[in-house]
Design a protein around this motif. Structure first.
Motif, short mmCIF file in Angstrom:
data_model
loop_
_atom_site.label_atom_id
_atom_site.label_comp_id
_atom_site.label_asym_id
_atom_site.label_seq_id
_atom_site.Cartn_x
_atom_site.Cartn_y
_atom_site.Cartn_z
N VAL A 322 -8.79 7.02 32.47
CA VAL A 322 -8.28 5.66 32.41
C VAL A 322 -9.00 4.85 33.47
O VAL A 322 -8.90 5.16 34.65
CB VAL A 322 -6.75 5.62 32.63
N GLU A 323 -9.73 3.83 33.05
CA GLU A 323 -10.51 3.01 33.97
C GLU A 323 -9.75 1.74 34.32
O GLU A 323 -9.14 1.12 33.46
CB GLU A 323 -11.85 2.62 33.34
N THR A 324 -9.80 1.35 35.58
CA THR A 324 -9.17 0.10 36.00
C THR A 324 -9.86 -0.42 37.25
O THR A 324 -10.76 0.21 37.80
CB THR A 324 -7.66 0.30 36.25
N ASP A 325 -9.43 -1.57 37.69
CA ASP A 325 -9.92 -2.16 38.93
C ASP A 325 -8.78 -2.97 39.54
O ASP A 325 -7.62 -2.84 39.12
CB ASP A 325 -11.16 -3.02 38.70
N ALA A 338 3.81 -3.37 41.88
CA ALA A 338 4.21 -1.98 41.72
C ALA A 338 4.44 -1.63 40.26
O ALA A 338 4.06 -0.55 39.80
CB ALA A 338 5.48 -1.70 42.53
N VAL A 339 5.02 -2.57 39.53
CA VAL A 339 5.27 -2.35 38.10
C VAL A 339 3.95 -2.21 37.36
O VAL A 339 3.76 -1.30 36.54
CB VAL A 339 6.10 -3.51 37.51
N LYS A 340 3.03 -3.11 37.65
CA LYS A 340 1.73 -3.10 36.98
C LYS A 340 0.95 -1.83 37.31
O LYS A 340 0.34 -1.21 36.43
CB LYS A 340 0.93 -4.34 37.39
N THR A 341 0.97 -1.44 38.57
CA THR A 341 0.28 -0.22 38.99
C THR A 341 0.88 1.01 38.34
O THR A 341 0.15 1.91 37.89
CB THR A 341 0.32 -0.09 40.53
N ASN A 342 2.21 1.07 38.28
CA ASN A 342 2.87 2.21 37.66
C ASN A 342 2.52 2.34 36.18
O ASN A 342 2.41 3.44 35.65
CB ASN A 342 4.39 2.10 37.83
N ARG A 343 2.34 1.21 35.51
CA ARG A 343 1.97 1.25 34.09
C ARG A 343 0.63 1.95 33.90
O ARG A 343 0.47 2.82 33.03
CB ARG A 343 1.86 -0.18 33.53
N ILE A 344 -0.34 1.57 34.72
CA ILE A 344 -1.66 2.18 34.63
C ILE A 344 -1.58 3.67 34.94
O ILE A 344 -2.21 4.50 34.26
CB ILE A 344 -2.64 1.48 35.59
N ILE A 345 -0.83 4.01 35.96
CA ILE A 345 -0.72 5.42 36.35
C ILE A 345 -0.07 6.23 35.25
O ILE A 345 -0.48 7.36 34.96
CB ILE A 345 0.06 5.55 37.67
N ASP A 346 0.96 5.68 34.61
CA ASP A 346 1.63 6.39 33.52
C ASP A 346 0.64 6.70 32.39
O ASP A 346 0.69 7.76 31.77
CB ASP A 346 2.79 5.56 32.96
#
Length: 505
Positions: A322-325, A338-346
């Motif tokens: 999963v790629e992000t920046d 935190a919500v946005k980061t958790n989505r990517i991590i999930d």
């Protein structure tokens, strides 16, 4: 139809005790069963679910499709989008109820358990008459300790209306969650479907971890949710080609030192696994990595291959990338990062999260990036057996970034440096692009390509694109060839596949 939706107006007296979705606990003084961080995470997740439901309920095409489906099976027609939102909330609560039961928890609106307190918070957020005291952790703790029935009764009514809305919703196909099935059958957008799956999983995961431990039953259900929601399919899921990751790595042009580093890591994992099989002590090892180097040097490609190696070695179950920046982790408003980061991590669980230009998370003048880092470090600990993180960026900036935070420094101690490509290697990459797209290059053109690349490398700026520069060059050359041939009335196959020196001008 794979799904049947019936909106009925059954009288309450027709419902049996067995049909009730939950029982309400008696109000007695208790204590908070969740930390302040858990409290905020549950509220943020519930807020996102409410906003998603609001967005879905306002879409005319879905509203019309649900009504049409309901009429086909003899059900009622929803009178408004407001009523539709209430229906969606009810379906979500039914999905949540199933998760509670599968994990062995009581789906109970009360304050005696952490799971019950979580349900109180979720109900409060979904309600149109929000009790603002329940958004403040200290006030919530005070309420829980006092057990005042007066402030609890209105919330109880909201809860009962949400779980017993008179909506009968059955799924006849493979979709096991009601709201997911509705979106798939009634024209929901893929983005909304993915958001719901991630949010439901995140909420249930938070509830499972309420007591700081995850039982075997909770763990099995969370794993099952990933399969149901297609966040981790059963069986192999290679993100590379039909060849093994090691073969893919070897085929890459250049990157000699990088290949040696990755092979050394792979060999180390293999030997440690053999030691484990023979009952010998196994050394602790961090699989997280920092990739340093200029743009276009193959960092993302190698990260994808390394994810495949981790999967084949049994370190990760899926091994996807999963790629992000920064833009994928940091939100614009307080409390949302935190919500946005958790989505990517999930999305990255059981695989690798690749964060490009990670140093941008400590941009000067704001602290949202620091919130993303704190969330990432916490999830790396909570999901240490299911998440591997690779940070990437310029060498100097990445060193400064890692050294800026003790948590980062302790978790990331494996560095792989990606050198710039040489002129010969960049020329070979150009020829590879041409070959893949069935273009022919004469020796004269090959030399012209090498000369042009050599000029660019001689004036190489700090942000020189390496492989990206070559890709852009190839695209410009192809466009130039197209301009040359567009007016040719006698275009042949040979002309379409031939690149001339003039196309490089």
């Amino acid at each position: 139809m794979p799904i049947t939706i019936t909106i009925s107006a059954d009288d309450e007296e027709d419902a049996t005790e067995d049909d009730a979705l939950a029982q309400v606990e008696l109000i007695t003084p208790s204590s908070a069963k969740m930390s302040g961080i858990q409290f905020e995470e549950i509220i943020s997740c519930a807020d996102d679910i409410k906003n998603l439901i609001k967005r879905i309920s306002g879409k005319k095409e879905i509203f019309d499709a649900v009504n049409e489906n309901s009429q086909e099976v003899g059900g009622d027609v929803m009178p408004s989008h407001t009523y539709f939102a209430m229906v969606l909330k009810s379906i979500f609560m039914q999905d949540l109820e199933r998760c509670y039961k599968e994990m062995g928890h009581r789906f109970t609106f009360g304050i005696q358990t952490g799971e019950g307190q979580a349900l109180v918070l979720v109900t409060n957020i979904l309600s149109d008459h929000i009790n603002t005291d329940f958004r403040n952790y200290d006030k919530f703790c005070s309420f829980v300790r006092s057990g005042k029935e007066a402030s609890f009764s209105s919330m109880q009514e909201t809860y009962e209306s949400l779980i017993d809305s008179g909506v009968n919703f059955s799924v006849e196909g493979e979709d096991e969650f009601g709201l997911s099935a509705l979106l798939q059958t009634c024209g929901g957008e893929a983005e909304d479907l993915e958001s719901y799956r991630i949010l439901l999983y995140r909420l249930v995961s938070l509830i499972a971890k309420m007591d700081e431990k995850v039982t075997e039953k909770e763990k099995q259900w969370l794993e099952r949710m990933l399969v149901i929601n297609e966040m981790r399919p059963d069986g192999a899921d290679r993100s590379y080609g039909s060849e093994t990751p090691e073969v893919e790595l070897e085929k890459l042009i250049g990157l000699k030192t990088v290949k040696e580093e990755v092979k050394a890591l792979s060999n180390y994992i293999t030997v440690q696994q053999k030691r484990k099989e023979m009952g010998l002590p196994v050394a602790e090892i961090s699989y997280h990595c920092v990739f340093t180097g200029n743009p276009g040097t193959g960092k993302t490609t190698v990260a994808r291959i390394l994810a495949g190696i981790y999967r084949d070695k049994g370190i990760l179950k899926r091994g996807h990338l999963v790629e992000t920046d920064r833009s994928g982790l940091v939100a614009e408003y307080v409390g949302q990062t935190a919500v946005k980061t958790n989505r990517i991590i999930d999305k990255a669980l059981d695989g690798v999260l690749f964060i490009d230009e990670a140093y941008s998370l400590i941009a000067k003048g704001e602290d949202f990036g620091l919130e993303a880092i704190a969330t990432l470090l916490k999830r790396m600990e909570d999901d240490r057996d299911r998440l591997i993180v690779i940070l990437a960026g310029y060498t100097d900036e990445m060193e400064e970034f890692i050294n800026s935070n003790p948590g980062l420094r302790s978790r990331f101690n494996r560095y792989i440096c990606f050198p710039d490509y040489s002129v010969d290697e960049l020329t070979e990459i150009f020829q590879l692009y041409a070959s893949k797209h069935e273009y022919r290059l004469s020796d004269e053109v090959k030399q012209a390509v090498r000369s042009k690349i050599g000029e660019a490398v001689a004036d190489r700026p700090h942000d020189f694109g390496n492989g990206r520069y070559v890709r852009n060059l190839f695209e410009r050359v192809v466009q130039s060839q197209a301009n040359r041939l567009a007016s040719d009335p006698n275009v042949t196959r040979d002309k379409l596949t031939e690149i001339l020196a003039v196309d490089l001008a």
